[in-house]
Design a protein around this motif. Structure first.
Motif, PDB file in Angstrom:
ATOM      1  N   SER A 141       1.098  -1.270   0.014  1.00 51.52           N
ATOM      2  CA  SER A 141      -0.064   0.084  -0.009  1.00 51.52           C
ATOM      3  C   SER A 141       1.080   1.287  -0.032  1.00 51.52           C
ATOM      4  O   SER A 141       2.040   1.370   0.556  1.00 51.52           O
ATOM      5  N   ARG A 142       0.231   2.328  -0.529  1.00 53.58           N
ATOM      6  CA  ARG A 142       1.190   3.547  -0.411  1.00 53.58           C
ATOM      7  C   ARG A 142       1.061   4.259   0.799  1.00 53.58           C
ATOM      8  O   ARG A 142       0.409   4.350   1.498  1.00 53.58           O
ATOM      9  N   THR A 143       2.041   4.762   1.051  1.00 54.52           N
ATOM     10  CA  THR A 143       2.518   5.747   2.326  1.00 54.52           C
ATOM     11  C   THR A 143       1.572   6.710   2.420  1.00 54.52           C
ATOM     12  O   THR A 143       1.357   7.601   1.207  1.00 54.52           O
ATOM     13  N   LYS A 144       0.719   7.120   3.242  1.00 55.31           N
ATOM     14  CA  LYS A 144      -0.010   8.254   3.618  1.00 55.31           C
ATOM     15  C   LYS A 144       1.011   9.626   4.113  1.00 55.31           C
ATOM     16  O   LYS A 144       1.293   9.189   5.323  1.00 55.31           O
ATOM     17  N   VAL A 145       0.839  10.586   3.888  1.00 55.19           N
ATOM     18  CA  VAL A 145       1.532  11.718   4.490  1.00 55.19           C
ATOM     19  C   VAL A 145       0.567  12.731   4.785  1.00 55.19           C
ATOM     20  O   VAL A 145      -0.074  13.235   4.006  1.00 55.19           O
ATOM     21  N   LEU A 146       0.365  13.006   6.040  1.00 51.52           N
ATOM     22  CA  LEU A 146      -0.414  14.247   6.610  1.00 51.52           C
ATOM     23  C   LEU A 146       0.274  15.342   6.991  1.00 51.52           C
ATOM     24  O   LEU A 146       1.397  15.517   7.767  1.00 51.52           O
ATOM     25  N   SER A 147       0.151  16.522   6.348  1.00 50.31           N
ATOM     26  CA  SER A 147       0.959  17.796   6.644  1.00 50.31           C
ATOM     27  C   SER A 147      -0.216  18.523   7.628  1.00 50.31           C
ATOM     28  O   SER A 147      -1.212  18.739   7.130  1.00 50.31           O
ATOM     29  N   ILE A 148       0.337  18.778   8.703  1.00 46.36           N
ATOM     30  CA  ILE A 148      -0.292  19.847   9.745  1.00 46.36           C
ATOM     31  C   ILE A 148      -0.056  21.215   9.191  1.00 46.36           C
ATOM     32  O   ILE A 148       1.428  21.600   9.459  1.00 46.36           O
ATOM     33  N   VAL A 149      -0.813  22.006   8.750  1.00 43.17           N
ATOM     34  CA  VAL A 149      -0.517  23.371   8.321  1.00 43.17           C
ATOM     35  C   VAL A 149      -1.038  24.267   9.274  1.00 43.17           C
ATOM     36  O   VAL A 149      -2.471  24.029   9.560  1.00 43.17           O
ATOM     37  N   GLY A 150      -0.286  25.310   9.693  1.00 42.39           N
ATOM     38  CA  GLY A 150      -1.036  26.513  10.653  1.00 42.39           C
ATOM     39  C   GLY A 150      -0.074  27.247  11.508  1.00 42.39           C
ATOM     40  O   GLY A 150       1.150  26.828  11.269  1.00 42.39           O
ATOM     41  N   PRO A 151      -0.283  28.103  12.104  1.00 42.39           N
ATOM     42  CA  PRO A 151       0.530  29.014  12.917  1.00 42.39           C
ATOM     43  C   PRO A 151       1.001  28.308  14.168  1.00 42.39           C
ATOM     44  O   PRO A 151       0.475  27.474  14.770  1.00 42.39           O
ATOM     45  N   GLY A 152       2.180  28.820  14.528  1.00 40.36           N
ATOM     46  CA  GLY A 152       2.930  28.038  15.849  1.00 40.36           C
ATOM     47  C   GLY A 152       1.840  28.417  17.014  1.00 40.36           C
ATOM     48  O   GLY A 152       1.102  29.529  16.846  1.00 40.36           O
ATOM     49  N   ARG A 153       1.953  27.614  17.994  1.00 40.75           N
ATOM     50  CA  ARG A 153       1.146  27.842  19.282  1.00 40.75           C
ATOM     51  C   ARG A 153      -0.238  27.702  18.949  1.00 40.75           C
ATOM     52  O   ARG A 153      -1.052  28.621  19.459  1.00 40.75           O
ATOM     53  N   SER A 154      -0.692  26.881  17.946  1.00 42.70           N
ATOM     54  CA  SER A 154      -1.821  26.636  17.635  1.00 42.70           C
ATOM     55  C   SER A 154      -2.341  25.233  17.887  1.00 42.70           C
ATOM     56  O   SER A 154      -3.417  24.527  17.675  1.00 42.70           O
ATOM     57  N   GLY A 155      -1.492  24.426  18.883  1.00 41.03           N
ATOM     58  CA  GLY A 155      -1.965  22.979  19.249  1.00 41.03           C
ATOM     59  C   GLY A 155      -1.388  22.040  18.341  1.00 41.03           C
ATOM     60  O   GLY A 155      -1.764  20.876  18.355  1.00 41.03           O
ATOM     61  N   THR A 156      -0.524  22.319  17.147  1.00 36.53           N
ATOM     62  CA  THR A 156      -0.115  21.592  16.046  1.00 36.53           C
ATOM     63  C   THR A 156       0.845  20.188  16.906  1.00 36.53           C
ATOM     64  O   THR A 156       0.588  19.184  16.411  1.00 36.53           O
ATOM     65  N   THR A 157       1.616  20.770  17.825  1.00 33.41           N
ATOM     66  CA  THR A 157       2.569  19.660  18.302  1.00 33.41           C
ATOM     67  C   THR A 157       1.734  18.891  18.992  1.00 33.41           C
ATOM     68  O   THR A 157       2.142  17.563  18.807  1.00 33.41           O
ATOM     69  N   LEU A 158       0.599  19.217  19.880  1.00 36.98           N
ATOM     70  CA  LEU A 158      -0.201  18.235  20.589  1.00 36.98           C
ATOM     71  C   LEU A 158      -1.026  17.377  19.608  1.00 36.98           C
ATOM     72  O   LEU A 158      -0.902  16.077  20.004  1.00 36.98           O
ATOM     73  N   LEU A 159      -1.674  17.851  18.601  1.00 34.92           N
ATOM     74  CA  LEU A 159      -2.277  17.251  17.761  1.00 34.92           C
ATOM     75  C   LEU A 159      -1.662  16.009  17.036  1.00 34.92           C
ATOM     76  O   LEU A 159      -1.788  15.067  17.042  1.00 34.92           O
ATOM     77  N   ALA A 160      -0.141  16.540  16.535  1.00 32.82           N
ATOM     78  CA  ALA A 160       0.405  15.491  15.935  1.00 32.82           C
ATOM     79  C   ALA A 160       0.916  14.487  17.077  1.00 32.82           C
ATOM     80  O   ALA A 160       1.027  13.217  16.680  1.00 32.82           O
ATOM     81  N   GLY A 161       1.136  14.783  18.427  1.00 29.65           N
ATOM     82  CA  GLY A 161       1.586  13.833  19.404  1.00 29.65           C
ATOM     83  C   GLY A 161       0.434  12.790  19.674  1.00 29.65           C
ATOM     84  O   GLY A 161       0.790  11.664  19.854  1.00 29.65           O
ATOM     85  N   VAL A 162      -0.756  13.429  19.687  1.00 31.02           N
ATOM     86  CA  VAL A 162      -1.978  12.419  19.761  1.00 31.02           C
ATOM     87  C   VAL A 162      -1.986  11.456  18.525  1.00 31.02           C
ATOM     88  O   VAL A 162      -2.119  10.202  18.732  1.00 31.02           O
ATOM     89  N   LEU A 163      -2.020  11.891  17.326  1.00 30.63           N
ATOM     90  CA  LEU A 163      -1.965  10.846  16.218  1.00 30.63           C
ATOM     91  C   LEU A 163      -0.900   9.900  16.207  1.00 30.63           C
ATOM     92  O   LEU A 163      -1.086   8.839  16.002  1.00 30.63           O
ATOM     93  N   GLY A 164       0.246  10.385  16.645  1.00 26.97           N
ATOM     94  CA  GLY A 164       1.349   9.376  16.992  1.00 26.97           C
ATOM     95  C   GLY A 164       1.281   8.292  17.697  1.00 26.97           C
ATOM     96  O   GLY A 164       1.968   7.354  17.673  1.00 26.97           O
ATOM     97  N   GLU A 165       0.267   8.362  18.400  1.00 29.30           N
ATOM     98  CA  GLU A 165       0.018   7.359  19.487  1.00 29.30           C
ATOM     99  C   GLU A 165      -0.559   6.143  18.823  1.00 29.30           C
ATOM    100  O   GLU A 165      -1.307   4.977  19.501  1.00 29.30           O
ATOM    101  N   VAL A 166      -1.467   6.338  17.744  1.00 30.92           N
ATOM    102  CA  VAL A 166      -2.187   5.531  16.920  1.00 30.92           C
ATOM    103  C   VAL A 166      -1.377   4.436  16.324  1.00 30.92           C
ATOM    104  O   VAL A 166      -0.080   4.613  15.709  1.00 30.92           O
ATOM    105  N   ASP A 167      -1.792   3.475  16.335  1.00 31.52           N
ATOM    106  CA  ASP A 167      -1.097   2.000  15.552  1.00 31.52           C
ATOM    107  C   ASP A 167      -0.669   2.417  14.104  1.00 31.52           C
ATOM    108  O   ASP A 167      -1.739   2.777  13.652  1.00 31.52           O
ATOM    109  N   GLY A 168       0.294   2.295  13.610  1.00 29.77           N
ATOM    110  CA  GLY A 168       0.596   2.532  12.183  1.00 29.77           C
ATOM    111  C   GLY A 168       0.885   4.039  11.911  1.00 29.77           C
ATOM    112  O   GLY A 168       1.088   4.271  10.790  1.00 29.77           O
TER     113      GLY A 168
END
Length: 332
Positions: free
Chosen positions: A2-29
């Motif tokens: 299967s093809r790799t999926k890449v999700l780009s989080i776009v937005g200004p700093g201090r907008s929860g981007t690091t937290l959102l990415a961290g939560v997604l990073g706990e998902v299997d796969g």
């Protein structure tokens, strides 16, 4: 395969981007790599720590990725950084973003960065086995580089936050995280530069949106995310075509483990149980004249993203997660 999926989080700093990415990073796969654009400069050349606390060349994940890159590419880190700097110049940003769908064979810097980025994505996939790679680089031009890769399925989530909250957060001096015997502190930024970057980020994202298929674009407000974190992450996973459950222990708490993030907000070093709540300290601590100045300078985009224009301390209208507006801001 299967093809790799890449999700780009776009937005200004201090907008929860690091937290959102961290939560997604706990998902299997799903592999959260942090701000991928900084691998060559801050990671390889400056040897700043990965989320595991070690420089990339000593990290058990990034050391393998870098070794694979070295075997498959003739590019040097310094050469990649020079090409990235050319793309990042303000006068070139629109050209980079439009290059997401238009061939630009005469621009060697774009071709070099895109080629080595494709090799990097393949190396990360080989080392981690991830189905989804999350890049929280935030800038539209970095997402455009990924959008131009033929070998990945690229998605974008555009996250925004009230500009007054962003500006207030950039002025706070308490953004520090202890990693081993070192203290990592984020830089501060004055009000007007904060608003300028917030507006530039939003406008760049609007240009990028026209270069990304509608089914691969999701719009999200920070305020809606923290109001309903578990349903929001579930919708994001569905948007990516992933059937995994959101990694929450209750409706607003998640346990974050160690993640190999190459760069980003110092919050990326935090592990353990995290409760996701609204940070609205700016409403009581930001002087009224500053709140009014923010509104005066950003009102067209405030209207587009459904933030209040008049009373700077009024709550923004919540977005109905079941409505179509959850993926699109108000049309101008």
């Amino acid at each position: 395969m299967s093809r790799t999926k890449v999700l780009s989080i776009v937005g200004p700093g201090r907008s929860g981007t690091t937290l959102l990415a961290g939560v997604l990073g706990e998902v299997d796969g799903v592999c959260n790599v942090g701000e991928l654009r900084w691998l060559w400069h801050r990671g390889i050349l400056q040897r700043r720590p990965c989320g595991c606390g070690r420089p990339p060349d000593e990290c058990p994940v990034w050391s393998q990725v870098i070794a694979k890159l070295a075997m498959g590419s003739t590019e040097t880190p310094a050469g990649v950084v020079a090409a990235q700097d050319e793309l990042a110049a303000r006068r070139h940003r629109l050209r980079v973003i439009r290059g997401a769908t238009r061939a630009d064979p005469d621009w060697s810097a774009l071709q070099r960065v895109r080629a080595v980025t494709g090799q990097l994505i393949r190396a990360i996939t080989d080392v981690t086995g991830a189905r989804v790679i999350v890049d929280s680089s935030k800038r539209a031009q970095d997402a455009a580089v990924l959008a131009g890769l033929d070998e990945v399925d690229h998605y974008v989530v555009h996250i925004v936050r009230d500009p007054a909250a962003v500006a207030f957060s950039w002025q706070r001096r308490d953004k520090t995280v202890q990693v081993g015997d070192q203290v990592h502190t984020m830089t501060t930024r004055r009000l007007l530069p904060s608003l300028q970057r917030w507006s530039e980020n939003a406008l760049s994202a609007e240009v990028l949106r026209r270069c990304v298929p509608s089914e691969r674009w999701m719009f999200l407000r920070y305020e809606d995310f923290v109001a309903a974190p578990r349903p929001t992450v579930s919708r994001l996973l569905a948007f990516l075509g992933e059937e995994e459950n959101a990694p929450f222990v209750d409706e607003d708490s998640v346990v974050l483990g160690l993640q190999h993030t190459v760069a980003g907000n110092p919050n990326r070093f935090r592990v353990g149980r995290i409760r996701i709540t609204l940070d609205d300290e700016w409403r009581s601590r930001m002087p009224r004249r500053r709140r009014l100045l923010v509104r005066a300078l950003t009102w067209p985009l405030l209207l587009r993203y459904r933030y209040p224009v008049g009373d700077a301390t009024a709550r923004s209208r919540p977005t109905d997660p079941s409505a179509r507006e959850r993926q699109s801001p108000a049309e101008p």
